[in-house]
Write a protein that holds these residues in place. Structure first.
Motif, short mmCIF file in Angstrom:
data_model
loop_
_atom_site.label_atom_id
_atom_site.label_comp_id
_atom_site.label_asym_id
_atom_site.label_seq_id
_atom_site.Cartn_x
_atom_site.Cartn_y
_atom_site.Cartn_z
N UNK A 57 0.84 -1.20 0.00
CA UNK A 57 0.00 0.00 0.00
C UNK A 57 0.88 1.25 0.00
N UNK A 58 0.54 2.23 -0.84
CA UNK A 58 1.33 3.46 -0.90
C UNK A 58 1.17 4.28 0.39
N UNK A 59 2.16 5.08 0.67
CA UNK A 59 2.11 5.97 1.83
C UNK A 59 1.65 7.34 1.33
N UNK A 60 0.56 7.85 1.90
CA UNK A 60 0.03 9.15 1.50
C UNK A 60 0.97 10.27 1.95
N UNK A 61 1.03 11.33 1.15
CA UNK A 61 1.90 12.47 1.42
C UNK A 61 1.10 13.76 1.24
N UNK A 62 1.28 14.70 2.15
CA UNK A 62 0.64 16.00 1.98
C UNK A 62 1.47 16.81 0.99
N UNK A 63 0.80 17.37 -0.02
CA UNK A 63 1.46 18.12 -1.09
C UNK A 63 0.84 19.50 -1.18
N UNK A 64 1.68 20.51 -1.38
CA UNK A 64 1.20 21.89 -1.57
C UNK A 64 0.85 22.06 -3.04
N UNK A 65 -0.39 22.43 -3.33
CA UNK A 65 -0.94 22.57 -4.68
C UNK A 65 -1.18 24.05 -4.93
N UNK A 72 0.41 25.02 -12.85
CA UNK A 72 0.15 24.34 -11.58
C UNK A 72 1.49 23.85 -11.02
N UNK A 73 1.69 24.07 -9.73
CA UNK A 73 2.92 23.63 -9.06
C UNK A 73 2.56 22.73 -7.89
N UNK A 74 3.20 21.57 -7.83
CA UNK A 74 3.06 20.66 -6.68
C UNK A 74 4.40 20.57 -6.00
#
Length: 75
Positions: A57-65, A72-74
């Protein structure tokens, strides 16, 4: 009983004015799945099934959008 339903607030900002101003938020990045040419409900179903069916299972990450007139910048 509701006698009068309030009108929704109408923004005077056009899409181009909002792009000039820019917008940003944090989003939860869970996974990336190659969609080939799928769109809509089929793309969502494929992304969910591949994400949940992965051996690890992937590990979720908080990303600035961020959205601006440059794109668009992530981060």
């Amino acid at each position: 009983p509701v006698d009068k339903i309030p009108e929704p607030a109408v923004s005077s900002n056009s899409a181009s004015e909002l792009l000039k101003q820019g917008a940003a938020c944090n989003v939860l990045f869970v996974n990336s799945v190659d969609m080939e040419s799928l769109t809509g409900p089929q793309a969502i179903a494929k992304a969910i099934s591949e994400t949940l069916g992965a051996p690890v299972q992937p590990i979720a990450t908080i990303v600035h959008f961020k959205v601006s007139s440059q794109g668009i910048t992530l981060t």
